[in-house]
Design a protein around this motif. Structure first.
Motif, PDB file in Angstrom:
ATOM      1  N   ARG A  48       0.801  -1.225   0.000  1.00 48.38           N
ATOM      2  CA  ARG A  48       0.000   0.000   0.000  1.00 48.38           C
ATOM      3  C   ARG A  48       0.835   1.279   0.000  1.00 48.38           C
ATOM      4  NH1 ARG A  48       0.250  -2.625   4.533  1.00 48.38           N
ATOM      5  NH2 ARG A  48       0.681  -1.645   6.543  1.00 48.38           N
ATOM      6  N   HIS A  49       2.036   1.232   0.608  1.00 46.88           N
ATOM      7  CA  HIS A  49       2.872   2.435   0.649  1.00 46.88           C
ATOM      8  C   HIS A  49       3.625   2.652  -0.667  1.00 46.88           C
ATOM      9  CE1 HIS A  49       2.090   2.652   4.942  1.00 46.88           C
ATOM     10  NE2 HIS A  49       2.529   1.421   5.092  1.00 46.88           N
ATOM     11  N   LEU A  54       5.011   4.476  -7.038  1.00 46.94           N
ATOM     12  CA  LEU A  54       5.307   3.978  -8.385  1.00 46.94           C
ATOM     13  C   LEU A  54       4.354   4.564  -9.412  1.00 46.94           C
ATOM     14  CD1 LEU A  54       6.066   0.207  -7.637  1.00 46.94           C
ATOM     15  CD2 LEU A  54       7.703   2.003  -8.200  1.00 46.94           C
ATOM     16  N   ALA A  55       3.077   4.701  -9.052  1.00 47.35           N
ATOM     17  CA  ALA A  55       2.106   5.289  -9.986  1.00 47.35           C
ATOM     18  C   ALA A  55       2.480   6.735 -10.305  1.00 47.35           C
ATOM     19  CB  ALA A  55       0.699   5.205  -9.391  1.00 47.35           C
ATOM     20  N   GLN A 303      12.056   5.111  -1.578  1.00 51.05           N
ATOM     21  CA  GLN A 303      13.141   5.933  -2.108  1.00 51.05           C
ATOM     22  C   GLN A 303      14.194   5.072  -2.813  1.00 51.05           C
ATOM     23  OE1 GLN A 303      15.937   8.295   0.596  1.00 51.05           O
ATOM     24  NE2 GLN A 303      14.479   9.869  -0.023  1.00 51.05           N
ATOM     25  N   VAL A 304      14.582   3.970  -2.161  1.00 49.90           N
ATOM     26  CA  VAL A 304      15.595   3.081  -2.752  1.00 49.90           C
ATOM     27  C   VAL A 304      15.097   2.521  -4.086  1.00 49.90           C
ATOM     28  CG1 VAL A 304      16.746   0.849  -2.481  1.00 49.90           C
ATOM     29  CG2 VAL A 304      16.708   2.460  -0.578  1.00 49.90           C
ATOM     30  N   ILE A 305      13.853   2.045  -4.105  1.00 49.13           N
ATOM     31  CA  ILE A 305      13.291   1.454  -5.321  1.00 49.13           C
ATOM     32  C   ILE A 305      13.140   2.502  -6.416  1.00 49.13           C
ATOM     33  CG2 ILE A 305      11.192   0.426  -6.300  1.00 49.13           C
ATOM     34  CD1 ILE A 305      10.929  -1.174  -3.664  1.00 49.13           C
ATOM     35  N   SER A 306      12.605   3.670  -6.070  1.00 48.16           N
ATOM     36  CA  SER A 306      12.374   4.721  -7.069  1.00 48.16           C
ATOM     37  C   SER A 306      13.675   5.187  -7.708  1.00 48.16           C
ATOM     38  CB  SER A 306      11.667   5.916  -6.428  1.00 48.16           C
ATOM     39  OG  SER A 306      10.402   5.554  -5.942  1.00 48.16           O
TER      40      SER A 306
END
Length: 318
Positions: A48-49, A54-55, A303-306
């Motif tokens: 959910r976070h 990502l969207a 943040q890490v993923i983005s």
């Protein structure tokens, strides 16, 4: 904390002979799919976070409840939960949306499925991001056999396989208590107790450590498992040795760009010593949290993923 009522409404999508309950964000971002694969005993709600982040970054986010979970189908045959079926569901999900490939993000058991999907269907995966569970090397002996030899019959993976139905019944009877006691952080170390740890946890009246989510968020999980029961999800564990056999003749190298995120306080899952041997294009990040990475440190995880995705996208632009 996110209000559960803000989570997207699901749709039931027919795939691979079953129906999956699928939650989406960023449908307007057609052409940049990211598929999120939860672990055990989780739910698509665990993402959910990450989904709004990502969207907002331009991705079409697809988060299924995998077979055995939530309102998705729960086949009765144990073998219907092997890696061929689980990865086949994800391939069929791509076909449903008309995508040739996608970025896949997995946590815990979901990470195992994403690693397996990438081995079995490499042309359907363009990038891999996994949390908690690193690539599992296929050794000379089946996985459960090895665990039984080194960790004993009370280790929960082994117990699930050797005593089918026993843990399922305990979890079903104590679903709130089990999930409340499991979803904790900063749990102080304690000497091991006799018996099967997960069953002990389900029967423990007092939780240890601190909760990783609010009562209303936990209620989403409790409600889902009260409806589905635990057997379908535990059947994933009952296919580990079958998966070992199914992966026997597969090229074991993951060639896609990959990001591996560990919880540095996740004592249950050690870091892989030979990750780069099997996943040569991997970047490894550790966050100061336990096993429930995206629940415990959502902002840092996002943040890490983005940032990693931004760097990957920048390298492929003309």
């Amino acid at each position: 904390m996110l209000n559960p009522t803000d989570f997207p409404e699901p749709t039931l999508v027919p795939v691979n002979g079953v129906e999956l309950e699928v939650f989406e964000a960023g449908r307007e971002n057609e052409g940049k799919p990211v598929v999120l694969c939860h672990g055990w005993p989780e739910h698509a709600f665990s993402w959910r976070h990450l989904m709004p982040t990502l969207a907002a970054a331009g991705y079409h986010v697809i988060a299924p409840n995998q077979r055995g979970y939530g309102n998705s189908s729960r086949p009765t045959e144990v073998t219907d939960y092997d890696i061929e079926h689980l990865s086949g569901d994800l391939v069929a999900l791509l076909d449903h949306y008309g995508y040739e490939d996608a970025t896949f993000i997995g946590h815990d058991w979901g990470a195992f499925v994403v690693w397996g999907l990438t081995l079995l269907h490499p042309n359907r995966v363009n990038k891999v991001i996994n949390l908690s569970l690193p690539y599992q090397v296929r050794g000379e002996k089946p996985w459960i056999e090895v665990m039984e030899e080194f960790l004993g019959g009370d280790f929960y993976f082994v117990h699930f396989n050797r005593q089918p139905g026993v843990a399922d019944a305990v979890f079903d009877e104590n679903s709130f208590q089990f999930l409340r006691n499991l979803y904790r952080k900063n749990v102080p170390p304690a000497p091991p107790e006799p018996g099967m740890a997960m069953i002990n946890l389900a029967r423990a009246e007092t939780p240890r450590g601190e909760p990783v989510m609010s009562d209303s968020e936990l209620a989403v999980y409790v409600s889902a498992f009260a409806s589905s029961g635990f057997t379908g999800s535990i059947n994933w564990y009952r296919n580990l040795d079958r998966n070992w056999r199914l992966l026997a003749d597969v090229d074991p190298i993951i060639r896609q760009p990959a990001l591996m995120i560990y919880g540095d306080q996740d004592w249950a899952i050690p870091r892989s010593e030979d990750l780069t041997e099997f996943v040569p294009h991997v970047e490894v990040v550790g966050l100061d949290c336990g096993h429930w990475i995206q629940e415990e440190m959502p902002e840092e995880t996002n943040q890490v993923i983005s940032r990693w995705l931004e760097r990957q996208d920048a390298t492929v632009r003309p």
